[in-house]
Design a protein around this motif. Structure first.
Motif, PDB file in Angstrom:
ATOM      1  N   ALA A  85      30.508  41.771  96.719  1.00  5.60           N
ATOM      2  CA  ALA A  85      29.893  43.102  96.770  1.00  5.60           C
ATOM      3  C   ALA A  85      28.501  43.040  97.379  1.00  5.60           C
ATOM      4  O   ALA A  85      28.119  43.910  98.171  1.00  5.60           O
ATOM      5  N   LEU A  86      27.725  42.021  97.030  1.00  6.47           N
ATOM      6  CA  LEU A  86      26.378  41.893  97.598  1.00  6.47           C
ATOM      7  C   LEU A  86      26.433  41.720  99.113  1.00  6.47           C
ATOM      8  O   LEU A  86      25.620  42.310  99.836  1.00  6.47           O
ATOM      9  N   SER A  87      27.390  40.945  99.590  1.00  2.00           N
ATOM     10  CA  SER A  87      27.481  40.769 101.042  1.00  2.00           C
ATOM     11  C   SER A  87      27.952  42.064 101.720  1.00  2.00           C
ATOM     12  O   SER A  87      27.473  42.406 102.800  1.00  2.00           O
ATOM     13  N   GLN A  88      28.860  42.789 101.091  1.00  2.03           N
ATOM     14  CA  GLN A  88      29.302  44.067 101.663  1.00  2.03           C
ATOM     15  C   GLN A  88      28.169  45.092 101.671  1.00  2.03           C
ATOM     16  O   GLN A  88      28.012  45.849 102.628  1.00  2.03           O
ATOM     17  N   ILE A  89      27.388  45.112 100.617  1.00  2.00           N
ATOM     18  CA  ILE A  89      26.273  46.063 100.528  1.00  2.00           C
ATOM     19  C   ILE A  89      25.239  45.752 101.599  1.00  2.00           C
ATOM     20  O   ILE A  89      24.692  46.654 102.239  1.00  2.00           O
ATOM     21  N   LYS A  90      24.981  44.484 101.819  1.00  3.64           N
ATOM     22  CA  LYS A  90      24.027  44.100 102.853  1.00  3.64           C
ATOM     23  C   LYS A  90      24.536  44.517 104.238  1.00  3.64           C
ATOM     24  O   LYS A  90      23.774  44.983 105.073  1.00  3.64           O
ATOM     25  N   ARG A  91      25.830  44.376 104.470  1.00  5.12           N
ATOM     26  CA  ARG A  91      26.412  44.667 105.771  1.00  5.12           C
ATOM     27  C   ARG A  91      26.553  46.173 106.021  1.00  5.12           C
ATOM     28  O   ARG A  91      26.259  46.657 107.107  1.00  5.12           O
ATOM     29  N   THR A  92      27.008  46.935 105.009  1.00  2.00           N
ATOM     30  CA  THR A  92      27.317  48.353 105.216  1.00  2.00           C
ATOM     31  C   THR A  92      26.216  49.306 104.761  1.00  2.00           C
ATOM     32  O   THR A  92      26.243  50.471 105.122  1.00  2.00           O
ATOM     33  N   GLY A  93      25.290  48.855 103.932  1.00  2.00           N
ATOM     34  CA  GLY A  93      24.232  49.735 103.442  1.00  2.00           C
ATOM     35  C   GLY A  93      24.663  50.631 102.297  1.00  2.00           C
ATOM     36  O   GLY A  93      24.010  51.624 102.006  1.00  2.00           O
ATOM     37  N   GLU A  94      25.765  50.310 101.640  1.00  2.00           N
ATOM     38  CA  GLU A  94      26.218  51.105 100.492  1.00  2.00           C
ATOM     39  C   GLU A  94      25.263  50.909  99.321  1.00  2.00           C
ATOM     40  O   GLU A  94      24.444  49.998  99.300  1.00  2.00           O
ATOM     41  N   GLY A  95      25.412  51.759  98.319  1.00  2.00           N
ATOM     42  CA  GLY A  95      24.640  51.634  97.098  1.00  2.00           C
ATOM     43  C   GLY A  95      25.354  50.720  96.114  1.00  2.00           C
ATOM     44  O   GLY A  95      26.492  50.306  96.324  1.00  2.00           O
ATOM     45  N   GLY A  96      24.695  50.388  95.022  1.00  2.00           N
ATOM     46  CA  GLY A  96      25.305  49.576  93.982  1.00  2.00           C
ATOM     47  C   GLY A  96      24.796  48.158  93.937  1.00  2.00           C
ATOM     48  O   GLY A  96      25.391  47.298  93.295  1.00  2.00           O
ATOM     49  N   ARG A  97      23.681  47.896  94.622  1.00  2.00           N
ATOM     50  CA  ARG A  97      23.150  46.531  94.625  1.00  2.00           C
ATOM     51  C   ARG A  97      22.765  46.090  93.218  1.00  2.00           C
ATOM     52  O   ARG A  97      23.009  44.959  92.820  1.00  2.00           O
ATOM     53  N   GLY A  98      22.191  46.991  92.455  1.00  2.00           N
ATOM     54  CA  GLY A  98      21.808  46.662  91.085  1.00  2.00           C
ATOM     55  C   GLY A  98      23.015  46.342  90.213  1.00  2.00           C
ATOM     56  O   GLY A  98      22.960  45.439  89.378  1.00  2.00           O
ATOM     57  N   LEU A  99      24.099  47.084  90.406  1.00  2.00           N
ATOM     58  CA  LEU A  99      25.321  46.816  89.643  1.00  2.00           C
ATOM     59  C   LEU A  99      25.879  45.438  90.002  1.00  2.00           C
ATOM     60  O   LEU A  99      26.306  44.683  89.122  1.00  2.00           O
ATOM     61  N   ALA A 100      25.875  45.117  91.303  1.00  2.00           N
ATOM     62  CA  ALA A 100      26.391  43.818  91.726  1.00  2.00           C
ATOM     63  C   ALA A 100      25.519  42.690  91.186  1.00  2.00           C
ATOM     64  O   ALA A 100      26.026  41.668  90.720  1.00  2.00           O
ATOM     65  N   LEU A 101      24.204  42.878  91.234  1.00  2.00           N
ATOM     66  CA  LEU A 101      23.302  41.854  90.685  1.00  2.00           C
ATOM     67  C   LEU A 101      23.514  41.683  89.185  1.00  2.00           C
ATOM     68  O   LEU A 101      23.515  40.561  88.670  1.00  2.00           O
TER      69      LEU A 101
END
Length: 144
Positions: A85-101
């Motif tokens: 999820a962290l790699s997808q968020i970095k690539r696409t700019g989606e939200g949810g980084r805090g949830l993945a962390l």
């Protein structure tokens, strides 16, 4: 200067009599209905940029890591999905980084906890076996 005993003039007296009374015998025109026009069209109000979508794997990562409290292998899925999820968020700019962390942190914390429990269990077994083998006077006659 006005006489003190007189009443002050009313606002109606200041403007004179109405037009229908001022000219006897003349019929006043009918009252004109107000003309309603369409409201002016304003551009729509801009509310700002839409919030980015939340990455689904980030949510599942946190849930799987929390399930790891009950089912010991859930935290592994949480860690793996959290990193994806962290790699997808970095690539696409989606939200949810805090949830993945949070999913990754909870997963690694539970992994460390289970490793500590396993090491403590192994140490406990080694100590019990060492204590049992060090007592040489243990035999069946000790039970009576």
């Amino acid at each position: 200067m006005a006489n003190v005993s007189e009443d002050p003039p009313s606002p109606a007296d200041a403007y004179g009599p109405p037009a229908s009374v001022a000219a006897p015998g003349v019929v006043p025109p009918p009252p004109v209905a107000p003309q309603y026009t369409a409201a002016p069209q304003y551009p729509p109000y801009a509310y700002g940029a839409a919030a980015p979508r939340t990455n689904v794997l980030a949510i599942i990562s946190l849930v799987a890591s929390c399930v790891g409290l009950v089912f010991p292998l859930g935290y592994i899925a949480g860690v793996v999905m959290g990193h994806i999820a962290l790699s997808q968020i970095k690539r696409t700019g989606e939200g949810g980084r805090g949830l993945a962390l949070a999913g990754v942190i909870v997963g690694y914390s539970l992994l460390a906890l289970w490793i500590l429990i396993a090491v403590a269990y192994i140490i406990f077994i080694v100590v019990i076996i060492g204590t049992a083998s060090s007592t040489g006077d243990f035999n069946e006659s000790s039970f009576g």
